[in-house]
Design an enzyme around this catalytic site. Structure first.
Site, PDB file in Angstrom:
ATOM      1  N   GLY A  57       0.830  -1.193   0.000  1.00 10.81           N
ATOM      2  CA  GLY A  57       0.000   0.000   0.000  1.00 10.81           C
ATOM      3  C   GLY A  57       0.863   1.240   0.000  1.00 10.81           C
ATOM      4  O   GLY A  57       2.055   1.184   0.322  1.00 10.81           O
ATOM      5  N   CYS A  84       5.278  -6.116   1.721  1.00 14.50           N
ATOM      6  CA  CYS A  84       5.616  -4.691   1.775  1.00 14.50           C
ATOM      7  C   CYS A  84       4.873  -4.027   2.941  1.00 14.50           C
ATOM      8  O   CYS A  84       5.187  -4.289   4.096  1.00 14.50           O
ATOM      9  CB  CYS A  84       5.306  -4.035   0.434  1.00 14.50           C
ATOM     10  N   TYR A  85       3.889  -3.188   2.684  1.00 13.23           N
ATOM     11  CA  TYR A  85       3.118  -2.565   3.761  1.00 13.23           C
ATOM     12  C   TYR A  85       2.516  -3.631   4.663  1.00 13.23           C
ATOM     13  O   TYR A  85       2.441  -3.459   5.885  1.00 13.23           O
ATOM     14  CB  TYR A  85       2.020  -1.694   3.150  1.00 13.23           C
ATOM     15  N   HIS A 171       8.195  -7.561  -3.486  1.00 13.36           N
ATOM     16  CA  HIS A 171       6.927  -7.983  -4.104  1.00 13.36           C
ATOM     17  C   HIS A 171       7.108  -9.284  -4.892  1.00 13.36           C
ATOM     18  O   HIS A 171       7.640  -9.256  -6.005  1.00 13.36           O
ATOM     19  CB  HIS A 171       6.399  -6.879  -5.025  1.00 13.36           C
ATOM     20  N   GLU A 173       4.806 -10.944  -6.304  1.00  9.34           N
ATOM     21  CA  GLU A 173       3.780 -11.083  -7.334  1.00  9.34           C
ATOM     22  C   GLU A 173       4.192 -10.525  -8.687  1.00  9.34           C
ATOM     23  O   GLU A 173       3.582 -10.845  -9.718  1.00  9.34           O
ATOM     24  CB  GLU A 173       2.477 -10.417  -6.871  1.00  9.34           C
ATOM     25  N   ASP A 229     -15.817 -11.184 -23.529  1.00  8.97           N
ATOM     26  CA  ASP A 229     -16.574 -11.376 -22.283  1.00  8.97           C
ATOM     27  C   ASP A 229     -18.027 -11.731 -22.565  1.00  8.97           C
ATOM     28  O   ASP A 229     -18.546 -12.740 -22.076  1.00  8.97           O
ATOM     29  CB  ASP A 229     -16.510 -10.120 -21.419  1.00  8.97           C
ATOM     30  N   LYS A 371      -9.450 -11.584 -17.016  1.00  5.44           N
ATOM     31  CA  LYS A 371      -9.571 -11.624 -18.470  1.00  5.44           C
ATOM     32  C   LYS A 371      -8.927 -12.863 -19.087  1.00  5.44           C
ATOM     33  O   LYS A 371      -9.522 -13.509 -19.958  1.00  5.44           O
ATOM     34  CB  LYS A 371      -8.955 -10.357 -19.076  1.00  5.44           C
TER      35      LYS A 371
END
Length: 515
Positions: A57, A84-85, A171, A173, A229, A371
């Site tokens: 964050g 992180c945060y 991070h 990710e 979609d 997606k």
């Protein structure tokens, strides 16, 4: 969706990467759900997750009004990974100290593993990681073990002695952390004891069964745009309820070149159901006359869409349900998730308003998918490649790629430029290598020379991006000769354009669309 024991909750503290965290967890066949940072412990117990991930964050944990979690989560016995945060929050709650660093650390760093841990099983002793922080943990209580360090961050990872609580200052990710997937996998399967049973194939079967039981013998209306979609929604419904499906296509005048004809052709080839086409170009243009603010554009387009859709829907007897191609990012970014973050990034006319006004019950079979998961589902359902891999198109269409006031003349110019961009990308064999490619018409003019005459004409920006999940994106590094052909054709073939620029902004900090 049956998630049962295989759920990981991602508590969102305002991170630009929160959705990316969830996507990385799902890549391991474990279902992840993004929830608000202050989700009460009682609700967490009710959801019975296998683990919690505390996102990063932008705030300092000491800042007034900084987002906090329910402190009781650390006593639940559920494995927790703070990123992180999230790491700073966990360490502070359990006796650590956090301080500001002299300058914000942003970018790659070399991480050294100091102590063996299940979290770093299979990870090299030195591994590249991605940092993005202004504060860092400077000391921890005796209950924590420092696991790793970088040259500027002495405590880059921690593990608690007695609680299943872990922290990473970097991070895992993002792709720049080379062993990030391995670290997340270790947390999911070794610490949280997940089994990786979440599969899209099971999702399709469960979803169709749920639709059949919910709908019974009633009729369902589906808004069809021709994008992946709505096409996947139509395919799911067609296989689930067959002739009980009616589809409505609203031509708002903001479609890409020849798109209505292409949608009708593909629809008749691949779907066998009731189709209604509403031509409403003039109504939408009238609604946008004099409007320049992008959010107001979206609001008015959404309102007019509802009006046109409602008029046509009333002509369909016995319709009780409305199906929409709402995706998980739409739910999160519009603030429509009951347990999710409340901040609204965009206004989406497909996540609210329409069902209530028409008296329909809502069906959103894709609301839990990203997606790329929708594309994979489309392939499983047998949709053709042209539909599955069609580049995304915003609900408001070209209206939010025509900056400033939208007029018929500007749309005609933009539509031709957009077609040239897409055609040249396809001709170069790069359409499947780019996630989205389009043109933007700017509300500015620039001086140019054509022939021996001075011109003062408009500028087109070309935007092409590479991304797996549309949560983060990088600009596509197209060959210069392709960019040159695009620019030459646009300037030579479209009156009123004398300049073409290429957008090399990443997401974040930019968004993919310009409005």
């Amino acid at each position: 969706m049956t998630i049962d024991k295989e759920i990981i909750l991602v508590l969102d503290f305002g991170s630009q990467y929160a959705q990316l965290i969830a996507r990385r967890v799902r890549e391991q066949n474990v279902y992840a759900m993004i929830v608000r940072h202050d989700l009460p412990v009682a609700r967490i117990r009710q959801m019975a997750p296998r683990g919690l991930i505390l996102s990063g964050g932008p705030n300092s944990v000491y800042a007034e009004g900084a987002p906090q979690c329910d402190p009781e989560i650390f006593a639940l016995g559920i494995p927790i990974l703070g990123i992180c945060y999230g790491m700073q929050l966990a360490c502070r709650a359990l006796g650590g100290q956090i301080e500001s660093v002299p300058s914000r650390e942003y970018g790659r760093a070399l991480c050294r593993i100091l102590e063996s841990s299940d979290l770093f099983d299979g990870v090299a002793t030195e591994t590249p990681v991605w940092m993005s922080h202004g504060d860092q943990v400077t000391s921890v209580s005796d209950d924590f073990i420092p696991l790793a360090a970088t040259g500027t961050c002495p405590i880059a990872a921690v593990a608690h002695h007695h609680l299943p609580v872990f922290g990473l200052q970097f991070h895992p990710e993002v792709t720049h952390t080379s062993e990030g997937r391995t670290i997340l996998r270790n947390f999911l399967f070794t610490t949280c004891h997940c089994t990786g049973t979440w599969q899209l194939g099971d999702f399709a079967v469960e979803t169709m069964d749920r639709i059949q039981r919910k709908v019974g013998n009633d009729r369902v209306i589906c808004g069809l745009s021709g994008g992946v979609d709505s096409s996947v929604v139509a395919a799911l419904l067609s296989q689930a309820i067959g002739g009980q499906l009616s589809c409505i296509l609203i031509d708002n005048g903001f479609l890409r070149k020849d798109e209505e004809a292409a949608v009708l052709s593909e629809f008749t080839r691949h779907f066998h159901t009731d189709l209604h086409v509403v031509t409403a170009k003039d109504r939408f243009l009238t609604a946008l006359a004099g409007i320049e603010d992008p959010q107001e554009k979206r609001r008015r387009i959404g309102h007019m869409f509802i009006e046109c859709f409602a008029e046509e829907a009333r002509k369909i007897p016995d319709a009780k349900y409305l199906a929409q191609g709402t995706l998980y990012p739409d739910i999160i970014e519009s603030g429509a998730a009951s347990d999710g973050p409340a901040d609204t990034i965009k206004l989406h006319h497909n996540v609210g308003g329409l069902p209530e006004q028409l008296g329909f019950e809502l069906i959103e079979p894709l609301r839990d998918l990203f997606k790329d998961e929708v594309r994979a589902l489309g392939r499983q359902l047998g949709l053709p490649e042209d539909i599955v891999w069609r580049h995304p198109f915003p609900g408001p269409g070209l209206a939010v790629r025509c900056l400033g006031e939208v007029t018929a003349g500007k749309l005609a110019t933009l539509r031709e430029a957009d077609a040239i961009v897409v055609n040249e990308i396809k001709a170069a064999g790069l359409y499947r290598h780019t996630a989205q490619a389009f043109a933007v018409l700017l509300p500015v003019q620039s001086v140019g020379v054509m022939g021996d005459s001075r011109t003062y004409d408009h500028a087109i920006v070309v935007r092409c991006v590479d991304t797996d999940d549309f949560m983060t994106a990088d600009w596509s590094h197209l060959p210069y000769e392709v960019l040159a052909r695009i620019a030459t054709r646009i300037i030579n073939e479209i009156p009123g354009i004398n300049r073409v620029a290429y957008d090399i902004s990443s997401k974040p900090p930019a968004t993919i669309e310009w409005e």
